[in-house]
Design an enzyme around this catalytic site. Structure first.
Site, PDB file in Angstrom:
ATOM      1  N   ARG A  69       0.822  -1.219   0.000  1.00 25.16           N
ATOM      2  CA  ARG A  69       0.000   0.000   0.000  1.00 25.16           C
ATOM      3  C   ARG A  69       0.849   1.260   0.000  1.00 25.16           C
ATOM      4  NH1 ARG A  69      -1.674   1.647   4.803  1.00 25.16           N
ATOM      5  NH2 ARG A  69      -2.265  -0.408   5.566  1.00 25.16           N
ATOM      6  N   TYR A 124     -16.840  20.248 -11.778  1.00 25.87           N
ATOM      7  CA  TYR A 124     -17.288  18.877 -12.075  1.00 25.87           C
ATOM      8  C   TYR A 124     -18.324  18.489 -11.027  1.00 25.87           C
ATOM      9  CZ  TYR A 124     -16.632  13.763 -12.647  1.00 25.87           C
ATOM     10  OH  TYR A 124     -16.793  12.419 -12.837  1.00 25.87           O
ATOM     11  N   ASP A 196      -8.748  21.324 -10.424  1.00 23.95           N
ATOM     12  CA  ASP A 196      -8.991  20.150 -11.247  1.00 23.95           C
ATOM     13  C   ASP A 196      -8.423  20.461 -12.619  1.00 23.95           C
ATOM     14  OD1 ASP A 196     -10.014  18.123 -12.901  1.00 23.95           O
ATOM     15  OD2 ASP A 196     -11.769  17.844 -11.606  1.00 23.95           O
ATOM     16  N   LYS A 221      -8.691   9.879 -17.792  1.00 19.96           N
ATOM     17  CA  LYS A 221      -8.890  10.577 -19.066  1.00 19.96           C
ATOM     18  C   LYS A 221      -7.610  10.538 -19.912  1.00 19.96           C
ATOM     19  CE  LYS A 221     -12.962  11.409 -17.320  1.00 19.96           C
ATOM     20  NZ  LYS A 221     -13.248  12.509 -16.442  1.00 19.96           N
TER      21      LYS A 221
HETATM   22  C1  LIG Z   1     -13.970  12.469 -15.147  1.00 20.32           C
HETATM   23  C2  LIG Z   1     -13.615  13.628 -14.322  1.00 20.32           C
HETATM   24  C3  LIG Z   1     -13.337  13.473 -12.960  1.00 20.32           C
HETATM   25  C4  LIG Z   1     -13.527  12.170 -12.247  1.00 20.32           C
HETATM   26  O1  LIG Z   1     -12.703  11.156 -12.708  1.00 20.32           O
HETATM   27  P1  LIG Z   1     -13.099   9.613 -12.489  1.00 20.32           P
HETATM   28  O2  LIG Z   1     -11.826   8.911 -12.744  1.00 20.32           O
HETATM   29  O3  LIG Z   1     -14.181   9.327 -13.481  1.00 20.32           O
HETATM   30  O4  LIG Z   1     -13.580   9.466 -11.083  1.00 20.32           O
HETATM   31  C5  LIG Z   1     -12.948  14.592 -12.243  1.00 20.32           C
HETATM   32  N1  LIG Z   1     -12.845  15.792 -12.830  1.00 20.32           N
HETATM   33  C6  LIG Z   1     -13.123  15.977 -14.129  1.00 20.32           C
HETATM   34  C7  LIG Z   1     -12.987  17.334 -14.730  1.00 20.32           C
HETATM   35  C8  LIG Z   1     -13.521  14.903 -14.917  1.00 20.32           C
HETATM   36  O5  LIG Z   1     -13.830  15.093 -16.201  1.00 20.32           O
END
Ligand SMILES: *Cc1c(COP(=O)(O)O)cnc(C)c1O
Length: 405
Positions: A69, A124, A196, A221
């Site tokens: 971990r 988000y 973010d 992403k």
């Molecule tokens: C998809 C997304 C997230 C969350 O990511 P996950 O891996 O799906 O939990 C957070 N912020 C933004 C801007 C996103 O597009």
């Protein structure tokens, strides 16, 4: 937890590395060929227990690795590579199981009961849900602010404001934010700035140079890039790193080695993929902008976008995600458009190699601003397909829309 050497992560930042361009750091960062018999990539360590050679070593925690971990050569490979592209102000990177977990972990690492935080109204949506449920229950109060507020955020600062959360461009709605101005006001009031940075990635928005203290990415992403994994990353500066690492470890968050490896593999090609997403995204956005069915295109890389000047000043590029507003039409005509598309899949997430589209509506949950776009709203992710093929697909969609009107 203390004393296990988590204060810094390896030596990703030799001064030699710092002189290289981000694209080069993306290739060389986090590599430790010498300890891998010369192989280019780290092995995928499926690991929990680490055995100590002697009782004395065990009692003193004397070992390069302590427990699965807490990190393996696989996780360190990704952490150090990410740290290398974030630049010299990044003190460490934490890997968590999703982008949503990256948001919640980063926020939990800075707030305490009785604190107040400021979050952009364009955030988000699951970030908003986390603040409105768990943070509220823990005694943290949230005020949402207009994403266009800029330095005016100073007027929303309270004596107990601990954090300001930014996201640019806005999720789905693509408002740009003046992040340096917001960061300046936040720091003057003693608050930490969280961002973010999933849309631009550190390649197109060097968050630490712009005043951000904790930079979050949904690694799901563009880092992964192939729609086959879930991952979140949080990059921290000196001010925020130790609390972040302690919070991540105390919450028990770690990522399975196969997903870490896939993310590292994806990361190595992120600069070429992003270049293509940017170019194709702009081409498709420009084509959509001149269509008679389209009211507006929300893409800060377009000269016509209200956020273009800020984007040009602060960002080094655009990714392949943007939205459009259609002129008012029936729901059935919008569905006919979407159902006629064959190359744009309908589905959530984005950042993979393939094109996607979703229908969205922010009007039901905004609190600091109103969302009245003037027609149906669609978000596109432009993938790595040929743009001529993508445009032909959209033409086919518009033909179906016309028939269903
Ligand atoms: C998809 C997304 C997230 C969350 O990511 P996950 O891996 O799906 O939990 C957070 N912020 C933004 C801007 C996103 O597009």
């Amino acid at each position: 937890m203390a004393g296990n050497g988590d204060g810094g992560q390896g030596s990703a930042h030799g001064s030699a590395l710092g002189r290289l361009k981000p694209e080069t750091r993306l290739v060389v960062g986090g590599r430790d060929t010498a300890s891998q018999f010369g192989f280019v990539n780290p092995p995928v360590y499926h690991a929990s227990t680490v055995l100590y050679p002697s009782a004395e070593d065990m009692v003193a925690h004397r070992a390069r690795y302590q427990y699965g971990r807490r990190g393996t050569p696989t996780t360190e490979g990704l952490e150090n590579a990410l740290r290398a592209i974030e630049g010299p102000d990044c003190a460490g990177v934490a890997l968590v199981p999703s982008g949503a977990a990256a948001v919640s972990t980063a926020l939990l690492s800075v707030v305490s009961a009785g604190d107040h935080i400021l979050i952009t109204d364009s955030v988000y949506r699951p970030t908003r849900v986390f603040a409105d449920t768990i943070l509220k229950r823990l005694g943290v109060e949230t005020t949402y602010y207009d994403p266009l507020i800029g330095g005016g955020i100073a007027s929303l600062m309270q004596p107990n404001t601990r954090a300001v959360f930014v996201e640019a461009p806005g999720s789905q709605s693509f408002e740009m934010q003046d992040i340096p101005a917001i960061a300046k006001a936040a720091h003057a009031a003693g608050a930490v700035v969280l961002m973010d940075n999933t849309w631009a990635t550190p390649l197109y928005f060097p968050a630490f140079e712009r005043g951000v203290d904790l930079s979050i990415q949904a690694g799901t992403k563009y880092i992964g890039g192939h729609s086959d994994l879930m991952l979140g990353t949080i990059s921290a500066n000196e001010r925020t790193w130790q609390n972040l690492r302690d919070t991540q470890m105390t919450l028990g968050l770690c990522v399975g080695p196969d997903d870490v490896y896939l993310a590292l593999r994806g990361l190595r090609t992120m600069s070429v993929r992003l270049e293509r997403h940017q170019r194709s995204g702009l081409e498709v956005a420009r084509w959509l902008a001149q269509r008679p069915e389209v009211l507006r295109v929300l893409h800060p890389g377009l000269e016509s976008d209200p956020g273009h000047a800020l984007w040009k000043r602060d960002f080094l590029g655009a990714s392949g995600l943007f939205s459009i507003i259609l002129k008012p039409i029936s729901e059935q005509a919008v569905y006919a458009f979407l159902d006629a598309l064959t190359l744009f899949g309908m589905g959530f997430s984005w950042g993979g190699y393939e094109s996607l589209v979703i229908l969205f509506d922010c009007s039901g949950y905004r609190t600091a601003t109103t969302w009245q776009p003037g027609g149906p709203a669609l978000r596109f992710h432009v993938g790595l397909e040929d743009t001529g093929d993508l445009i032909a697909d959209l033409e086919q969609g518009f033909a179906a829309l016309a028939r269903a009107r």
